[in-house]
Scaffold this motif. Structure first.
Motif, PDB file in Angstrom:
ATOM      1  N   TRP A  83      17.796  37.689 -33.873  1.00 60.36           N
ATOM      2  CA  TRP A  83      18.719  37.150 -33.207  1.00 60.36           C
ATOM      3  C   TRP A  83      19.445  38.170 -32.778  1.00 60.36           C
ATOM      4  CZ3 TRP A  83      17.270  37.149 -38.667  1.00 60.36           C
ATOM      5  CH2 TRP A  83      17.018  35.731 -39.262  1.00 60.36           C
ATOM      6  N   GLU A  84      20.058  37.407 -31.430  1.00 61.24           N
ATOM      7  CA  GLU A  84      20.409  38.044 -30.733  1.00 61.24           C
ATOM      8  C   GLU A  84      21.981  36.457 -29.697  1.00 61.24           C
ATOM      9  OE1 GLU A  84      18.309  39.526 -27.235  1.00 61.24           O
ATOM     10  OE2 GLU A  84      17.527  40.730 -28.707  1.00 61.24           O
ATOM     11  N   TYR A  85      22.512  38.464 -29.481  1.00 59.36           N
ATOM     12  CA  TYR A  85      23.965  37.483 -28.931  1.00 59.36           C
ATOM     13  C   TYR A  85      24.466  38.345 -27.984  1.00 59.36           C
ATOM     14  CZ  TYR A  85      29.339  36.774 -28.936  1.00 59.36           C
ATOM     15  OH  TYR A  85      30.583  36.633 -28.374  1.00 59.36           O
ATOM     16  N   GLN A  86      25.457  37.892 -26.822  1.00 56.90           N
ATOM     17  CA  GLN A  86      26.183  38.110 -25.455  1.00 56.90           C
ATOM     18  C   GLN A  86      27.115  37.648 -25.019  1.00 56.90           C
ATOM     19  OE1 GLN A  86      23.474  40.113 -22.451  1.00 56.90           O
ATOM     20  NE2 GLN A  86      24.822  38.977 -21.367  1.00 56.90           N
ATOM     21  N   ASP A  87      28.250  38.855 -24.843  1.00 59.92           N
ATOM     22  CA  ASP A  87      29.544  38.824 -24.039  1.00 59.92           C
ATOM     23  C   ASP A  87      29.581  38.898 -23.057  1.00 59.92           C
ATOM     24  OD1 ASP A  87      32.261  36.888 -25.096  1.00 59.92           O
ATOM     25  OD2 ASP A  87      32.960  39.688 -24.958  1.00 59.92           O
ATOM     26  N   THR A  88      30.746  38.456 -22.276  1.00 58.21           N
ATOM     27  CA  THR A  88      30.851  39.448 -21.332  1.00 58.21           C
ATOM     28  C   THR A  88      32.331  39.354 -20.833  1.00 58.21           C
ATOM     29  OG1 THR A  88      30.739  36.994 -19.995  1.00 58.21           O
ATOM     30  CG2 THR A  88      28.698  38.809 -20.164  1.00 58.21           C
ATOM     31  N   SER A  89      33.064  39.220 -22.020  1.00 56.04           N
ATOM     32  CA  SER A  89      34.543  39.787 -21.370  1.00 56.04           C
ATOM     33  C   SER A  89      35.182  41.264 -20.574  1.00 56.04           C
ATOM     34  CB  SER A  89      35.162  39.516 -23.091  1.00 56.04           C
ATOM     35  OG  SER A  89      34.914  38.721 -23.561  1.00 56.04           O
ATOM     36  N   PRO A  90      36.346  40.899 -19.965  1.00 55.26           N
ATOM     37  CA  PRO A  90      36.344  41.961 -18.523  1.00 55.26           C
ATOM     38  C   PRO A  90      36.927  42.983 -19.765  1.00 55.26           C
ATOM     39  CG  PRO A  90      37.308  40.039 -18.286  1.00 55.26           C
ATOM     40  CD  PRO A  90      36.851  39.653 -19.679  1.00 55.26           C
ATOM     41  N   VAL A  91      37.148  43.570 -19.201  1.00 54.05           N
ATOM     42  CA  VAL A  91      38.837  44.641 -19.702  1.00 54.05           C
ATOM     43  C   VAL A  91      38.824  45.672 -19.426  1.00 54.05           C
ATOM     44  CG1 VAL A  91      38.672  47.362 -21.306  1.00 54.05           C
ATOM     45  CG2 VAL A  91      36.312  45.991 -21.652  1.00 54.05           C
ATOM     46  N   GLY A  92      40.113  44.731 -18.539  1.00 51.77           N
ATOM     47  CA  GLY A  92      41.034  45.140 -17.551  1.00 51.77           C
ATOM     48  C   GLY A  92      40.669  44.625 -16.329  1.00 51.77           C
ATOM     49  N   GLN A  93      40.898  46.000 -15.111  1.00 49.65           N
ATOM     50  CA  GLN A  93      39.915  45.402 -13.921  1.00 49.65           C
ATOM     51  C   GLN A  93      38.338  45.609 -14.011  1.00 49.65           C
ATOM     52  OE1 GLN A  93      41.484  48.171 -10.668  1.00 49.65           O
ATOM     53  NE2 GLN A  93      41.783  49.643 -12.892  1.00 49.65           N
ATOM     54  N   SER A 114      24.691  47.006 -31.991  1.00 47.98           N
ATOM     55  CA  SER A 114      25.538  46.613 -31.332  1.00 47.98           C
ATOM     56  C   SER A 114      25.474  47.538 -29.827  1.00 47.98           C
ATOM     57  CB  SER A 114      27.106  46.687 -31.873  1.00 47.98           C
ATOM     58  OG  SER A 114      27.679  45.762 -30.580  1.00 47.98           O
ATOM     59  N   LEU A 115      25.489  47.042 -28.543  1.00 46.48           N
ATOM     60  CA  LEU A 115      26.099  47.789 -27.842  1.00 46.48           C
ATOM     61  C   LEU A 115      26.962  47.006 -26.743  1.00 46.48           C
ATOM     62  CD1 LEU A 115      24.402  50.351 -25.400  1.00 46.48           C
ATOM     63  CD2 LEU A 115      22.851  48.779 -24.330  1.00 46.48           C
ATOM     64  N   ALA A 116      27.872  48.517 -25.979  1.00 43.03           N
ATOM     65  CA  ALA A 116      28.721  47.792 -25.330  1.00 43.03           C
ATOM     66  C   ALA A 116      28.640  48.287 -24.041  1.00 43.03           C
ATOM     67  CB  ALA A 116      29.872  48.071 -25.968  1.00 43.03           C
ATOM     68  N   SER A 117      28.433  47.633 -22.931  1.00 43.50           N
ATOM     69  CA  SER A 117      29.164  48.370 -21.288  1.00 43.50           C
ATOM     70  C   SER A 117      29.690  48.176 -20.675  1.00 43.50           C
ATOM     71  CB  SER A 117      27.256  48.052 -20.771  1.00 43.50           C
ATOM     72  OG  SER A 117      27.376  48.163 -19.920  1.00 43.50           O
ATOM     73  N   ILE A 118      30.487  48.857 -20.148  1.00 41.64           N
ATOM     74  CA  ILE A 118      31.497  48.975 -19.339  1.00 41.64           C
ATOM     75  C   ILE A 118      31.151  49.504 -17.749  1.00 41.64           C
ATOM     76  CG2 ILE A 118      34.167  49.511 -18.313  1.00 41.64           C
ATOM     77  CD1 ILE A 118      34.201  49.827 -21.489  1.00 41.64           C
ATOM     78  N   ASP A 119      31.247  48.611 -16.955  1.00 41.51           N
ATOM     79  CA  ASP A 119      31.398  48.534 -15.755  1.00 41.51           C
ATOM     80  C   ASP A 119      31.695  49.807 -14.512  1.00 41.51           C
ATOM     81  OD1 ASP A 119      29.426  48.835 -13.018  1.00 41.51           O
ATOM     82  OD2 ASP A 119      30.025  46.654 -12.473  1.00 41.51           O
ATOM     83  N   LEU A 120      31.183  51.201 -14.617  1.00 38.98           N
ATOM     84  CA  LEU A 120      31.904  51.842 -13.554  1.00 38.98           C
ATOM     85  C   LEU A 120      31.125  52.657 -12.699  1.00 38.98           C
ATOM     86  CD1 LEU A 120      34.452  53.412 -13.924  1.00 38.98           C
ATOM     87  CD2 LEU A 120      33.581  54.808 -15.146  1.00 38.98           C
ATOM     88  N   GLY A 121      30.497  51.144 -12.078  1.00 37.49           N
ATOM     89  CA  GLY A 121      29.789  51.818 -10.734  1.00 37.49           C
ATOM     90  C   GLY A 121      28.151  52.163 -10.933  1.00 37.49           C
ATOM     91  N   LYS A 122      27.872  53.437 -10.919  1.00 43.18           N
ATOM     92  CA  LYS A 122      26.077  53.350 -11.174  1.00 43.18           C
ATOM     93  C   LYS A 122      25.964  54.320 -12.486  1.00 43.18           C
ATOM     94  CE  LYS A 122      25.067  54.856  -6.060  1.00 43.18           C
ATOM     95  NZ  LYS A 122      24.240  56.023  -5.182  1.00 43.18           N
ATOM     96  N   ASN A 123      27.096  54.701 -13.045  1.00 42.25           N
ATOM     97  CA  ASN A 123      27.114  55.475 -14.260  1.00 42.25           C
ATOM     98  C   ASN A 123      27.522  54.381 -15.619  1.00 42.25           C
ATOM     99  OD1 ASN A 123      25.527  57.364 -13.366  1.00 42.25           O
ATOM    100  ND2 ASN A 123      27.109  58.115 -12.756  1.00 42.25           N
TER     101      ASN A 123
END
Length: 469
Positions: A83-93, A114-123
Motif C-alpha cells: 500500500w502507498e500514501y503520498q502527501d504534498t504539503s509545502p515547507v515554508g516557501q 518513508s521518503l521525503a523530498s523538498i524542492d530546491l531546484g535541480k538538487n
C-alpha cells in the motif's frame, strides 16, 4: 633632460587596474562564498525538515496499520500486500513530497518506508526512514496460529514421553527469560509452571525415572508411571519429585499435579513462506568450509535455500535481523550460534536433524525455532546450552546433554511425537512462550495488547537513493 612623468602616470594607471581587478575578484569570491554558505545553511535546515517529514510518514503508516486504514482512499493498494500514501504539503516557501510505502511481510509484520523530498531546484533535499513493526495479537489468536499454542506448556508429545535419567536424575522447571538476562538458576529464579503432557491414552504415555519436576504431568488418559524413592531413606535423591505452584511439600509426588485430562491439540507446524524475503542460496560446501558465517540484516528478512547443512564444531553462525533457513534434506549443526538482540532464526529441514551446537544462548528462546517438516529424527546431543523451541509434532525428539557437571541446559519448549530426555539435561521452560499457562482451555489472560497495538522491531535512516525505487 627628459621628463619621466608620462611613464610614471602609466605605471599608476596599471597598478590601479590591477588593484581593481583583485578587488573585483575578491568581492566575487566573497559573494560566491556567502551564497554557497547560504545555500548550505538552507539545505542543512531543510534536511532536518525532510527528516521530520519522513518520520511523520512512518507514523502515518503505523496509524493506518493499527486502525485498519490500509486499502482506503488515502492508502490504495498498489501491488500484492503493498500500500502507498503520498502527501504534498509545502515547507515554508518550498514545495515538498512525502511518499510512504507499506509492505506486509507475513506473520503480522510490516515494512514501512518513508521518503521525503523538498524542492530546491535541480538538487532536492531528501531524507528516508525505514522501520519494521509487528502487530500484537491476543493469546487466543496466537494459539490459532498453527504450532504456537502448544508452546504454552513446555514439553508436549503426541504419543509418549520418557524422562530416562540415571541417578541423581534430571531437573525440569520454568523460568522467566526477562530475569537474570535469560540465564535460569535452579531454585533461585525458577518456578513450577512447566507442563509435561501428552494427549495420548496409551499405556506408558509418560514414564518418569529419576526426575525432579517443578510443574505438572498430564496425559489424555494414558498411564503415568513413576516411582518415588523418598519413602526409602537410602534413596532420597532418586526417582520422581513432582510438585506444583501450590504444593506445600518440597519433595516427593504431589498427586494434585498429576492428571489424565489433557486434551490440548498438537497441530502440524505452519511452514513460513519466502514472500518479502531477500533470497540467498548456499550449497553444502559453503556450510562445511566456512568457519564464520553471518546471515541477515536489520532491514530486510533473509531466506536461505540449501539442500542440506553440515557445519563443524569450530564454526560460528551469527544472525542479524530475521533469517529463515530452508534445508530440503538433513541438518547437522555444530559449533555455536550467536543470535543478536532483536534478531531471529528459523531452521526447517525435511530429513533428520542433529544439533551438536555447543552454545545457542541468546536471551529469549522465541528467537530460535527448529521445525521438522516431516516424520524424522530430531536429536539435540552434546550441547552445553540450547535456547529455542523445537516444533516437530511428527518426529521423535531426543535431548541428550554433555553429561557431567554442570549439566547441559535446554531453555525453551519442545513439541514432538515422542520425547526422550537423557544424559544430564536440565530443562527450563520459558513462561514468556505462554505466560506460564498450564490450562488447555485457551484462555490464558496474559495481558497482551489487543490487535491494533504495534511493536517496533527495527528503525533506521536509509539512503534516499535506495528508498521506494
Amino acid at each position: 633632460m627628459k621628463s619621466n612623468l608620462p611613464s610614471r602616470r602609466g605605471s599608476v594607471i596599471l597598478l590601479a587596474m590591477i588593484f581593481s581587478a583583485v578587488a573585483i575578484l575578491s568581492i566575487t569570491f566573497l559573494s560566491r562564498s556567502l551564497i554557497s554558505q547560504h545555500q548550505t545553511t538552507v539545505r542543512y535546515g531543510l534536511g532536518y525538515s525532510a527528516f521530520h517529514l519522513a518520520e511523520s510518514g512512518i507514523e502515518l503508516g503505523m496509524h493506518a496499520i493499527a486502525n485498519e486504514g490500509l486499502g482506503s482512499g488515502s492508502w490504495p493498494k498498489t501491488a500484492d500486500l503493498t500500500w502507498e500514501y503520498q502527501d504534498t504539503s509545502p515547507v515554508g516557501q518550498y514545495g515538498s513530497t512525502t511518499k510512504v510505502r507499506i509492505v506486509e511481510q507475513g506473520g503480522g509484520e510490516y515494512l514501512i518506508t518513508s521518503l521525503a523530498s523538498i524542492d530546491l531546484g535541480k538538487n532536492p533535499v531528501e531524507r528516508a526512514v525505514e522501520t519494521r513493526v509487528k502487530q500484537a495479537v491476543t493469546q487466543e489468536q496466537a494459539d490459532e496460529n498453527t504450532g504456537s499454542g502448544v508452546f504454552a506448556y513446555g514439553m508436549v508429545a503426541r504419543d509418549s514421553i520418557k524422562l530416562n535419567h540415571n541417578n541423581p536424575g534430571m531437573k525440569i522447571s520454568s523460568y522467566d527469560s526477562n530475569v537474570n538476562n535469560g540465564v535460569p538458576i535452579w531454585g533461585v529464579n525458577t518456578g513450577r509452571y512447566v507442563t509435561v503432557a501428552t494427549p495420548s491414552a496409551n499405556y506408558g504415555a509418560i514414564q518418569v525415572n529419576n526426575a525432579v519436576v517443578h510443574g505438572s504431568i498430564r496425559t489424555g488418559g494414558g498411564n503415568i508411571t513413576y516411582s518415588s524413592g523418598f519413602n526409602n531413606p537410602n534413596q532420597q535423591a532418586q526417582n520422581a519429585t513432582i510438585i506444583g505452584p501450590d504444593s506445600s511439600q518440597t519433595s516427593g509426588v504431589d498427586s494434585n499435579y498429576i492428571s489424565k485430562d489433557f486434551d490440548g491439540e498438537i497441530p502440524n507446524p505452519e511452514l513460513p513462506t519466502d514472500g518479502g524475503y531477500l533470497k540467498l542460496s548456499f550449497d553444502q560446501n559453503y556450510w562445511q568450509n566456512t568457519k564464520d558465517i553471518t546471515l541477515g540484516n536489520s532491514l530486510t528478512p533473509t531466506w536461505v535455500n540449501t539442500e542440506r547443512i553440515s557445519t563443524n564444531q569450530n564454526a560460528t553462525l551469527t544472525i542479524v535481523g530475521d533469517v529463515v533457513i530452508d534445508a530440503q534434506r538433513n541438518l547437522n549443526l555444530g559449533g555455536s550460534i550467536d543470535i543478536k538482540p532483536g534478531a531471529s532464526l528459523t531452521i526447517m529441514a525435511g530429513e533428520n536433524m542433529h544439533v551438536n551446537a555447543n552454545y545457542i544462548d541468546q536471551q529469549f528462546p522465541s528467537q530460535f525455532q527448529l521445525i521438522a517438516k516431516n516424520s524424522q529424527d530430531v536429536v539435540l546431543n552434546n550441547f552445553d546450552v540450547f535456547t529455542g523451541v523445537v516444533n516437530a509434532p511428527n518426529s521423535n525428539v531426543r535431548l541428550a546433554g554433555v553429561g557431567g557437571t554442570p549439566k547441559a541446559q535446554f531453555r525453551g519448549a519442545v513439541v514432538a511425537k515422542y520425547i526422550e530426555v537423557t544424559n544430564g539435561v536440565e530443562f527450563y521452560y520459558d513462561v514468556n512462550l505462554g505466560d506460564g499457562a498450564t490450562d488447555d482451555s485457551g484462555d490464558y489472560s496474559d495481558g497482551q495488547e489487543e490487535v491494533g497495538e504495534l511493536e517496533l522491531i527495527s528503525w533506521a535512516e536509509i539512503s534516499p537513493s535506495k528508498a521506494l525505487k
